[in-house]
Every structure is written in C-alpha cells, then in structure tokens.
Enzyme design. Structure first.
Site, short mmCIF file in Angstrom:
data_model
loop_
_atom_site.label_atom_id
_atom_site.label_comp_id
_atom_site.label_asym_id
_atom_site.label_seq_id
_atom_site.Cartn_x
_atom_site.Cartn_y
_atom_site.Cartn_z
N SER A 66 -4.35 30.71 -34.08
CA SER A 66 -5.38 31.59 -34.84
C SER A 66 -4.62 32.63 -35.78
O SER A 66 -3.90 32.14 -36.38
CB SER A 66 -6.75 31.87 -33.98
OG SER A 66 -7.51 32.06 -35.00
N GLN A 67 -5.30 33.75 -35.66
CA GLN A 67 -4.54 34.85 -36.46
C GLN A 67 -3.23 34.82 -36.20
O GLN A 67 -2.37 35.11 -36.94
CB GLN A 67 -5.25 36.06 -36.20
CG GLN A 67 -4.59 37.22 -36.98
CD GLN A 67 -5.42 38.70 -36.36
OE1 GLN A 67 -5.91 39.29 -37.22
NE2 GLN A 67 -4.96 39.33 -35.47
N TYR A 103 -7.50 37.15 -33.59
CA TYR A 103 -8.35 38.14 -34.46
C TYR A 103 -9.40 38.68 -33.35
O TYR A 103 -10.00 38.27 -32.60
CB TYR A 103 -9.10 37.40 -35.28
CG TYR A 103 -10.00 38.21 -36.36
CD1 TYR A 103 -9.20 38.94 -37.52
CD2 TYR A 103 -11.18 38.77 -36.15
CE1 TYR A 103 -9.92 39.84 -38.38
CE2 TYR A 103 -11.70 39.81 -36.98
CZ TYR A 103 -11.14 40.14 -38.12
OH TYR A 103 -11.71 41.09 -38.80
N HIS A 107 -12.44 25.51 -32.02
CA HIS A 107 -11.26 26.55 -32.46
C HIS A 107 -10.28 26.73 -31.10
O HIS A 107 -9.29 27.17 -31.27
CB HIS A 107 -12.02 27.85 -32.86
CG HIS A 107 -10.89 28.65 -33.42
ND1 HIS A 107 -9.76 28.26 -34.35
CD2 HIS A 107 -10.30 29.91 -33.25
CE1 HIS A 107 -9.23 29.46 -34.66
NE2 HIS A 107 -9.29 30.37 -34.09
N ASP A 153 -13.47 22.33 -35.68
CA ASP A 153 -13.30 23.68 -35.60
C ASP A 153 -13.92 24.56 -36.88
O ASP A 153 -13.80 24.08 -37.97
CB ASP A 153 -11.77 24.10 -35.70
CG ASP A 153 -11.29 25.44 -35.82
OD1 ASP A 153 -12.32 26.45 -35.67
OD2 ASP A 153 -10.26 25.84 -35.53
#
Lengths: 322, 322, 322, 322, 322, 322
Positions: F185-186, F91, F300, F271
């Site tokens: 992640s994204q 992101y 994260h 996270d």
C-alpha cells in the site's frame, strides 16, 4: 433520540475534570510570549460585489507572531465606533468565502472572522497554516502535539484567538471596549477560552461548545473529532496520563471557571458530536452571568438560525445597539 | 468518485426524454387559470435586528390563488428601482429563517425568496401548506398526485413560482424588467421551469438543477429524492407509463427547450443526488445563451459560495449594476 | 441487543403522557360529524383465481364521508353469520394485493382489510388518497397537519378506522356483534384507538402497537417513523408544545385508558422502531382484560407468525369458533 | 438504480459458464443413489385453526435417504386429484410456520413446501438438518463442501428437491402428471435444477433465481450470499479453479440448457442480491418454452405479489384449472 | 465510546449464569470418550523459507478421534525440553498461513497453533472440517447443534482443544509439565475452557475471551458472533430455554469457576464484539490466581501487541525462561 | 465485486499521468540537499524477550537531516553479511511494536523497518514527527503542503525512505550490495519511489502500491486516503491545477518509468482503497524486469501471507539465500 444523560441529570451534572497547578501560569506565559513577538495588523480591502458590506482581508500576528488571516466585514453606511464580534469557526473549517457569514455586519457589527490554522479544508476554506510539529498523530488536529501542553495544537489556536481580540481592538471604526467573542462548536470552545484569557471581553456566545470535559467526552461519543483522542490512545496505549494532562490545559471546563463576561450557551440533546453533558459541564462551571438555550430535538446543528437570533438579541442587550 | 458518465461523455450526452403533445397547452391553461384567480400581494415589514437590510413577510396568490409566503429583503439604503432576484429553494426546505440568505440583498438586489408549499420541514423552515390531494404516495412530494399531470405536486409548485415573478413585478422599488430567477437543486429546477414559462425573465441561474431527465435519473441514482419515484414504482408496478407521462410535463429538459433567457448552470461530477448527466441533459437542451460551471470534485453542494460568486458576477453583467 | 429499558423495568414503567381536557369531546364530535356524512358501502366482487376465498373490493365512507377502500375476504364455503376481523396495516403500506393476507379468511373469519389513506406506496400498495392539508411537513404522514388536532392526519385515519367497523357491521354474512379489531405496528395503534372509540368491539389485537407514548418515544429512538416528529421539531423549534398537544389527542396511551374489550398485545425487546417501553406504556394503561406476548430476541417483526397464531387462538376463544 | 448491465444488454447477454464433461453422469448417479436408499413418505395431520386448508407435516427421504421435512397444504373442500405445486424457499429460510404461505392451497393446488436442510434460521424457520461435512467454510452454506462436487451442499439440496417431486407424486389426492416446481431466489434456482433433473415436470416458476452464472455473479455483486464465494476465495486464494469446477455442477445455466418444461422467469433490474444478468444468463440458456417478467424498479423482492399473480395465471394455463 | 457498564461497575459486576447439575459429568464423559478413541499424532516437517524457526504440520486426534490440524513451530537453535504454548484462534479463522504467528517460537517456546474445525475461511485459513450435524442454524457455528449440549459445536471444539494439550505433551522437545494455553477472543474462550478441563496446565492467557456470560451477552450487543444466538432465537422463538441450557455447558463463566492455573485476562472498554462485562464476569468467577489488563480506549483488538508483550512477560515468569 | 475495470482492460490500461520537466532535477536536488545534512546512524539494542531475533532501535538522518526512527531486526545466530530488507509501511501506521513483523528476520534477512513521519497513530504506532508546515489541509497527510512540490509531505517521506537505504548500507552485518525495498500500500508506493531514486537497489516488492496515477485514482474511488485529495479540492475549488502538478512529482507512475531493479507487484481486483487500475498503471510503466500477482477475490489486504510467501521466494531468488 437523546444521545446523553436525561435532561434532568444534565442540570445536575458536574464535570470531574481537574486542573493542573500551573494552569494560569501556563497561559500567562504563553500569551506574554505571543504578545512580545509584536507584528502588524494588515488590513486590505477586498472587492466582493456586495454593496451594504465592506470587506477586508486582515492579517494579524498570532501564536509566535505568525501571520493569521481573518475577514473583517463592516456595515458600509455605519458611522462611529462599532461594537465588534470576534468570530471563531467550527472544526475543519476556515474563515470561508468572502460572500459567506454576512449576518453580523448586516446587523451593524464590525465582524472579524478568524481563520483556523491548519484547518480550512473540510467544509469551509482557510488560508492559514499551522507551524507546529506534527508528530505521530491521528488524522485531524486533535492529537497534534498532544504529548505536551507546550506543543499542543490548541495552545497555538487559543493564542491566535486571544491575539485576534487584540487585533480587533486596534482596528479603525471599532470600539475597543465593546468586544464580543462568538462561536459554535470548536468556535464556541475557542470563544470560551478567550473569555477566560481576556478578562475584559464584554460578552461570550458559545453555542454547543466543543473541547469541554475531555475525560468524559471521549468515553461517551464515538463521533469525530472527540474520537480522534480515543483513536490515538487505542494505539498509544501507555499515553493516557500524558494525553489527559495535556488536555486539562485546554479544557473548556477549566476556562469556564475563570471567565466573567456575560455568556450565552446552547446545547442540543440529540447531539452526538458534542454530547450535551460536556456543554453542561462547562456551563455549570462558568463563573460569569450565564444562560443556556437547550434544543431538545436537534443534533449538532443545535439552534441554527434560532441560535443566531438569540445571540443577536443577547449582544444587542449587552453591547448596546450595533 | 465520479458518480455518472465520464466527463467527455457528459458533453456529448443528450436526453431521450420526449414531450407530450399538449405540453404547451397544459401549461398555458394552468397559468391562465391561476392568474384568473386574482388575489393581493400582501407585504408586511418584519423586525429582524438587521440594520443594512429591510425584510418583509410577503404573501402572494399562487396556484389556485392560494396564499404563498415569501421573504422580501431590500438593501436599506438603496434608492431607485432595483433588479430583483426571485429565489427558489432546495428539496425539503422552505423560505427559512429571516436571518438566513442575506447575500442578494447585501449585493444590492431586491430578493424575493419563495416558500415551497408543503415542504419546509427538512433543513429550513417553511410556512406554506400544499392543498393538493395526497393519494397513495411515497414519503416526500415526488409522487404526490403523480397519477395525473393535473394532480401532480409540481404543477402547483411551478405555478406558484411563476406567480412569484408576477408578484415581484408588482412590488414597490422593483424594476419589473430586471427579474432573474435563481435556485439550486430543486430551486434550480423550478427556476428553469419559470425561465420557460415566463418568456421575459432577464436571466436564469440553475445550479445543479434537480427534476431533469427523469427517465434516466431514476435508473442511475439510488439517492433521495429521485429515488422516491423508483420506490413508488416498486410497489405500483403497473404504473410506469402513467408516471413517466406525468413526469414529462415537469421535466426540466422539456422546459429547457423553450427558454430564452441567458442562463448559468452548474453541475458536479461527484454528485449522487442530482447525477450530472441529468444536468447536462437540460443544459444541452437549453435554447437560450448558456454557460455551465463544472465542479469535478464536488458532490451535490457543487460550487457552494463559488457558485454564488459566479451567479453574482453573471447577474451583474446581465441585469446591470444592482 | 435490548433497545430500551431492562425487562423488569418495562413491567414497572408507566407513561407520563397526559390527556387534554376535551379528549372525549374531540373524538365524540369527530365521529359524529363523520357518521353524519352518510354514504354507501359498495361491495364489488373481484376475480382472483383463488378457490377457497371470495374477495370483494369494498368502498366505504370514512372521515368526511370520503371513500375509503378495503378488501373483504370471505371463506367460500362458510355459511351463517361470520365473526369479522377488521384489520389495519403498518406504516407506509396499504391494503396490499388481493392475493396477500389470506390468513383470516382461511381461518373462517370475514376479513375486512382497510386501506390507509395517503400511504400505500412503501411496502404494500394502497388506493385511497388523503384529502387533508399537507402544510409544511416532514416526509411521511407523521407531521401532516400536526399544528392542530383538527387538521392532524391521524384524526382522519382513526375516523376511517371507526367507520370501517361501522361498515363491517353492515356487510352480508357478518355477525355485527362479533367484531375484532386487529393490527400490527401502526395497525396496532389504529386498532387500539378503535377499541376505545367503539365501545362494543369484542376483541383487540395490538401487536407492537405504534403511536403510543409520544413524549417518551421521540427521545428514545432514532428510527422512522417516530423520528419524523423529531425531524420536524428540529426545524420548527418553537412548536414543541403545539406538537405535543396535538399528539396527545392520538396517543395510544390515552385510548388505552378508555378501552374495555379483551386485548392481546405484543412487544419486542430488540425493537428499535417501536421501543417496547412505549408498548408497555399502553399495555399498563389499558383498562380492559389484557395479556401481552413479550418477544425477547425480536426486532419490530416481533412474533411474526407466532403472533398470528397467538391472535388466532385468542380470537377463537373470544369470538367463538370462526 | 440499475445494478447491472443496461436493459438492452441484458437481452443480448449470454453466460460464459461452461459445463464439466461428466455433468449428466454426476447427477444421474447422484439421483440413482438417493432413490436407491428407499424410505417412506410420512404424512401427519397438523392442527392449525384454519378451516379452508388441511395441513400435514410430511417427512420424505431426501439425499442419502435422510429425512427431509415439508408442509403439505390441501384445499379442504376440493375433490379429485389435484395439480401440485412443489415449492422451494429462499436462502436462509425453511418451510416456515404452518400459518404462512396459504396462497397455493387457497388457489386449489396441493402445495408441498419443502424445508431447506441446514438453513431455516434466517427469516423463516426450518426443521431439517444437513448431514454433510462442514469443512473450513465461510458462514452460510455457499461454501460448505465446496472443494468437491460430491461433498458440496447443493448436491444434497438439489437431490432433496428432486426427491420432493418423487414424494409429491406418491401423495393421496395428487395428480402425479400435474407437477409444477416453483420458487423464488434460492428457491427459483432449486426449481430450475429440478426442472432439468426431472424431465416430466409440467411447469417451472423461477422468480429471480439465485445460483446462476457463478463466474460472473461473484464479480458483479458484493451482496450475500453470492459474496460467500468471494469471501472464501479471499482466504483460500489457491482454490479458485477447484471452487469454480464445483460450482459448474450446480450452476443454473447448466441446468437451464437441459430443461424442457414451460417456464416463467422473473428478473429485477435494481436487484443487488441476484444481479439480473445472472438471471438472464439462465433465461437465455433455457431450452424449454419460456417467458420472463422484468421488473425495472424492484430490488430482490422483484414482482412480489405481482409475480405470484403471474405464476398463478401461468400455472392455471399449464396445469389446467386447479 | 464505552460499550458497556461504567468501569467501576465492571469491577463489581457478577454474572447471573447458572450451571447445570451434570456440568462436570458431561465434560468428564465427553473427554473420556474422546481419549478412548486413541489415534496418532502425526508430525510432518514443512518447508517455509524461514531460518530461525522449524515448522511442522501436525495432525492429532480430536473429538471422536477425528483428525485435527495444527502448526508446530520450534526455535531452530533451541535445545532441551521447551515450554509449550498451545494456541487457539479467533472466530472465523483457522491455523492460518505457515508464515504467520512467529512470535512464540521466536521467543523460544514450542508453539502449537490449533486449527479450528469448520471455520478457517473468514480472516485466516484453516484445514479442518467439522463433522457434526448442521441442523437448522444461523450462518456461522454459534447455533450449530445448539438444540442439545451433546450435539453442540463447541462441545467438539473444546474437546479438540483439550486433546491438543494431550498431543503437545507427547511431542519431542516439549516439556510436558510446562504447558500454557493461550488465545484471544474465541481463542481466549477456548483456552479458558481448557484451563478448567485440564487441571495441570501451567498458565492461561485469555485476552478478551469470547463465549462468556451468554445470557447477558446476547442482550447487550448487536455484533456478530454473539448475535447469531439472537438471530436464531428471533426465528426459533420457543427455543430460548433449550438454547440457554445448551450454552450453560460451554459458558466461560462456568469454566472459570473450576480453573486453577495462574491467568492473565484482558478486557477492552470500547469492545462491541465481546462486551467487557462478559469478560469481567469470567474474570471475577475465575478460581485461580489472576490479573486483568484493562484497555480503556480499545475495541475488540484490545491490547494487540501490548497484550502480546504482557503475555510474554507473564509466561516467562510462570513457565520459566523459554 | 470488482471495483475497477474488467481484468482484460487492466492489462491494456495505460496511465495518462504526465511528468513535469524538472522531475529529475527536483529529486536530484532534494536528495543532494538531504544527504548534505549529514548525521549519524544511531543503533541501540532493545530488550524484547525474543530469543531468535536481535532488535535495535535505529535513528537515522532523513529529510533535512531530521531524526527518523526505525527498527532493525537481525537473526541472532546468523553470521556473515546479510541481505537487507528495507521496509516501509502502510498509511496511518508507524514502525509498530517491537514484537510485530518478525517475518524477515526469521527468514534470515536484516530487516530495517522505517517509521513514517507524522503518521503512526492509526493502526500501528510510530515515533517520528513530521516537521513540515501543515497549512490548510484535510485530515491526514495527503494534502499537507500540497500547494507546492517543495512543501509537500511526500517529498519529505520519500527522502526519508532513500536515506533509510543509505543508513541500511552503513549497518554492521549488512551486505550493502544486497538491498531490497519492500512495502504494501503506501509502503509499496514508497518502495517504488526508492527503486527509482536509488538506482542500485537489488529488488523491489510493491504490493498493491498506493500513490500511483493520481489523476485517475481520485475519480474512481471514494475511499480514504485517495479521497483526501478530492475532499481538499471540493473546498479549494480553484486549486486543481496546482494540486495535480504537485502530485505529478510523487506519482508512482513517474517513478516506475525510471526504475531498473527486478520487481514484484501485486494488485487486488476487489480493492476499493487502491483501485487496481492505478497499480496496473505503475506496473505497465515500470521499466525494469517485473511480475505481478493478481488477486481476483481480495480487497486491499490483497495476497496477505500469500504475498509474503511470494515476496520471500522472489527475494531469495534475487538476493541469494538469506
């Protein structure tokens, strides 16, 4: 604590912002194009439960003729043409809830509160989308379209704001010659631009106006939303010149040099969001009659209701009794 | 994120707060004593620049007959006896600026906004001092006089609030049988107490009411102002029983059990200041007809203007058209 | 990092604080009035479990003759009249626990540690209430009664502090001519005031003294408790002159100009709570013999035990062997 | 707010920590090796300016016979053999300044305050280096040598601590049979280890002891210094087993199971640094007579002077009058 | 926002850092001693799954001949002697994972990435312990051994770094006359020292180099790791002179005055970790050919990949095609 | 500390997310429409200074046929058709700088790194604008177009991502049957969606995938970017149902139920950005062969280079030697 220059220096400070050669042409063409799109002003009554104020959901043609929303509030029992406050709001907000912002109508003004395209989800709600391209950008609108003055978000927003004045003058019960433009923070920056772009507005209220003196602002505060610019340039390291050029087309300092309406500014010496030197930069450049309220112990809330009171007194004097 | 119990558990949660044997006697005596002090309600018109609302600076006798300030706002063109909203404000604030809080008068109500003794310097201004002893205490008012129910700050504030209702009923143009008590946060906690202490108020609005379920509250949030209690006990380590006893006399849960007026509550599931379990504690204990608006994604701002809209609809239904 | 002016500038900095015409009269009357109230000094032995120090719970008449608490600690085996350290404590604290602060008695001094009215719940406990009016104020005591010098909190506290010296001189085993006033932070500010108000104290220790050079202090730090002043003025925007006038009656700079006792100051260049320029402002104004310890790498803790060592050496030299 | 399990669950909570088969052998060998290094206890008087307490700079042989520093404080006028408090300090600190920590000597005890190798630069100063290897580690000492029990920092520190008891017993004026080990936080964890490793200590005071129940601790707090472990494992992702094995040799839970001396623990329910469940884990495992003070409203400062008072009363009862 | 002097002042700023008389002798002896320890360079192939880069686990003799680890990465298909980049890493990190840092080998260089003794647990992993004494110190390595230049941590690390160049020149396939030293932050400071200590390195890349102009640095930033120095001095208040003397032996400003290799620096004007004035201090002092990239809108990440690109272009020009 | 459910509960946790009836139709139509727009894949070589990797600037037709940018990196000396890694990023980022992300090409894969429309200004740069309407929204892209599945930002991004696979298969030197989709992640959330929407991808790597189990995620974390949803709903209080419906069309849990390719997930128990329960929700729902790496002590960043190593091993096994 003071967040910027010592107060005495603020009174001496002048912005180093320059303006592009085609600044006036740019805006002239932009507005001409928008006005050429035509479009109706639609006014729908809204049931609110209020008994002293009549409220209307207004849609008017903004940038590119796109529909922009606003609330119109009128004092129910007033008669005759009313002076009108065209009101712009702060960063992240929209026209808000119909029960908010009752001041101007309660004071006898027609109150047209313009929505802010693409914002309106931060602290007050909005209903107007932004149509523009959202090319690689930092979160927020500060860098949306920033690689060109034509694509830049604030070109669209300022055009909406001018067209809001156009719309206000066409409203029933409004005296088209008695228009004030009013706002705080981003709203103040927008109002300042309109005061330059619509030569015959009768008064300007720009409380802690945002969007002024960008070259300095981005180096003296870490706070959003000015910081969006620095965040963008931290990644797009080769874009400084391009970004600064785009910003010069929307900088309040450049608008201030062109405005003529009597103006009330305010600045807050403990403001970390809109550093007071950037407000003074616009204030000193302002070409019309002007005064500034300086709040020594306030942050970005500035004068709050005391600024409201000051604005109310100022408009009463300038626009005649509401 | 949710700051408290899962939503389903909130609907099942009941407070463990107990009440002292002499709870009713304590308040009966307190109010009798205050009422015995007599004193006039002074109503002075104020120039505000507003044209739809008439505003008055009110001074009424509160705890110990001490002068307490308030704003009275009346819709200018209304005629006949008006339903009245007696309005209490949040922690740290006062009755504010005369140009703020125009909602209730604009909606046709008489609006009596009570100042908060000794506060009024945090986010809105006040003009009423607190007379009480300020013995070793944490900053704020939460622990002022906390070593005894008689000396405790909130005994004085709740008494002021009851006397505000007494004063409202004596005002010209007010219908004494149509009184609503309204507030958010601390203001909601105060209104809740008044709803119990003045049996014939017509309606209660308690949005995210503070001051409920102290024994739990101080263990589930780190946020001020509940935290003032924990800060005090962190130093006065041997005072837990005494402090908890004092708090039991002002806990909204204990007032809720005694109230009868129809009530509108609200709670916010992301509220770290007034954890929603403390609101539900009061809500579940509330003895009158009741409803609660649950805002899943809000912090302490809760419903904001949507809560206002809900309250307006609720009062219109309960007090008749304003 | 350094929180204030560069070090060289600190040595040149002079405060712009001015003093009201009636400064001396104000304090003369205040002290005369307090002394005229009479009152006993009550000294009760306390069981502590300590074997080298005798401890007493002292109650003496302070402002308005009100009872103020203190601990008296005496070295058990010492004989003959003792020099006495009258000790004031930092903001938020009280006289603390009987087992704390054993330094001065262990060093052979009589040690009278005064409680701080209305505080004593922040980091050390107290037992003395404040009697004064607590009119609209920010949390804490900095703005309690700030709308008038007569109602201001620090008028009462400084009077207590002077009366503590009066009380110390009446104690058994104390040599009334060998009194030092000692404190850190708020305690240093209080001690500085006493050094001016009691002309014949033998020595002053003011470590990072708080309460100096208010007009500058409130503009150069965001930290509590100086910030309480700015928080108050952020809401009571029209009260700047009145507030600054009140503060001029309690500003350490104005007391410093009147003091004669030999003094040891300290300042810390990384102190964000009491900016070093405000300490230097008092130091430069100080009329008596003086020295200052400058801690370049410390925050508000300043010299800590090294300041204690410095104070011990300084008092030994000034008051004779303890 | 409570930082860990609800209070009732704390009373039921038992640690899942296991112990390595060679735990006892490991420590037996470690201590035998250290004691075999011999070395003198050097005691040098220090000039402090105190008149009730005599102070000595002590150097004794610790781990590997390395010189470890301590302060010895004796009540000046006491006669006869004294009970002795061997005192360990919190994480980051050292033996401090000679004017600090006067409590135990003032209460009639010989007070041997051990320095902490390699620390002593955080909040109080030290003078003892750590000799051990400092292989890839997170800042602090928690992961110094953590890849093996033999190389681990706390093996060295606990050995120093045992040798401090050995040294204390050799001191003039000390009654070797009346030794208490005392500490808070890291100091409490060290004292707990010593109580297990030196079977005949007369009493243990472990206030909010750190270093207990590592497997749980690192998953329930983000605060330093427990967090150093997680920070290390966040990078050395394949080392969890090895690290947890090393920690099992120094875990207070494993020591608690072996201790016999009467003990006073304390725990704080709002402690984020040493979560109360880790203290209760050690407390429940503790094999000797025991009591625990539970501070509901305190963070890591726990009982502060009230814990001191409790410890003083406890030691007086256990070690006879000081 | 800019974290340091205005940009124009940075170009004028010169460090006040002085150098000890025996600076050169100190380093000459230190290096001679290290080189006299001998020791082998061990090169072990590592399986990584990469197909374009060959990777080796290197162990070479560093300070005191102690084994220091490194990764050697070679472009698989390259032939002939290769220019070599000796690469040092930032504070807290180590040589990292074998799959990281593929840039230099992918660009055709031999890439020797040195591990950092005793670090390597913060943001990238290491495998090399530090052998030195860890006497009372703040967490981290900045104050390890700081009471003497001989015991100081950075004496050991800089010696390792010089010996890494020695080792690189002995490697197969490496052209010993084409050595560049490269690093960012701490790595840049290390590279700068090596450029001075190894007169014939062919190029230096020092991006936002840390460890320069200590006397100023510790007063203008609160950020770690410079802050470790201030934290230490806040406790060891009497050690300023001694600490500053030690630091003068490792200050990048003093190394800069002795270096001759062409250099590429970078500085970031919003960098709070390594204030740009400390970088400019070294840059202005630098005796060889030099250039500096100034990133106006970046924090400590500085130019990131744009700095990499700049370094790649710079090395290609200086060392010939890779 | 653990940020979510205890680890054992994570293994049992199942999402309550539901799917709309027309989920499959919605995506079928969306993709068909995009593919029907046609458009060329343009591949331009880029000069980078690298010698082992060839780099190309790729433009391919994405949602609505709009040009989307990507980098293609190929190992220079490889011959024959290559397995390809289609890579999506986290992101705020974009395809980044050409010198970044050399892993996959160095490991012998064709590496197509897709830009992220409208992002690419947060931590790595991008070059692809988003065309969609940006109606009242919170800063960021999470709420852009959220009032309808058709207008929602992620509909466009996921379509780009599918079309990136289409484009990859048309590239020279790429083996169209050996496509892996990879991201963190994204990027992991995007890859997961593609694995469902392109039935014949050969492998999925989804490290700490974002965008899963929205109804739970928004209630258990305060961190951006999940928080954008809550921020939006805090203002648009009446839009919960509409927003949750839109999100159900892009929720990774719903995609997971449809995917068949062998998958490697990772989750991190500390996270706070992507709570591990949301990852496990997708993992448990995943219909294909699967494994998950659980990082107990990571936030994260999760496995970082260890996740890279795991992914490399996994792809080597699934796609054959690169």
């Amino acid at each position: 604590m003071f967040t910027d220059l010592p107060e005495a220096d603020l009174w001496r400070h002048r912005s180093g912002q320059t303006e592009p050669d085609d600044f006036d042409a740019f805006w002239q063409e932009t507005l001409a194009e928008a006005r050429s799109c035509g479009g109706e002003v639609v006014v729908e009554p809204v049931r609110t439960g209020l008994s002293t104020v009549d409220t209307f959901d207004v849609t008017f043609p903004g940038f590119g003729g796109e529909p922009v929303r606003a609330w119109l509030r009128l004092p129910r029992t007033a008669t005759g043409p009313l002076p009108v406050v065209v009101h712009y709001v702060g960063y992240g907000g929209g026209r808000g809830h119909v029960l908010e912002n009752l001041l101007w109508a309660s004071a006898g003004y027609a109150h047209l509160q313009m929505d802010t395209r693409g914002q309106g989800s931060g602290w007050s709600r909005g209903a107007t989308p932004d149509s523009g391209p959202a090319g690689p950008q930092a979160p927020g609108v500060m860098t949306r379209g920033i690689d060109s003055p034509h694509a830049y978000y604030y070109r669209r927003l300022f055009t909406d704001a001018v067209r809001a004045v156009d719309a206000a003058r066409r409203l029933d019960r409004v005296a088209p010659g008695r228009v004030a433009v009013v706002g705080q923070s981003q709203g103040g920056g927008v109002a300042l631009a309109v005061a330059a772009l619509v030569p015959d507005v009768a008064a300007l209220v720009a409380h802690v106006p945002f969007l002024c003196d960008f070259p300095r602002a981005v180096t003296v505060t870490d706070s959003l939303p000015f910081r969006e610019i620095a965040d963008y340039l931290a990644i797009h390291r080769d874009q400084e010149d391009r970004v600064m050029r785009t910003l010069s087309y929307v900088d309040g300092v450049n608008f201030a040099r062109r405005a003529a309406a009597p103006a009330r500014f305010s600045a807050a010496l403990m403001d970390a969001v809109v550093p007071p030197s950037t407000v003074f930069a616009a204030y000193h450049a302002y070409a019309g009659p002007k005064a500034i309220a300086v709040w020594r112990y306030n942050g970005h809330e500035a004068g709050g209701p005391d600024d409201d009171q000051g604005a109310l007194d100022f408009l009463t004097e300038r626009l005649g009794p509401a």
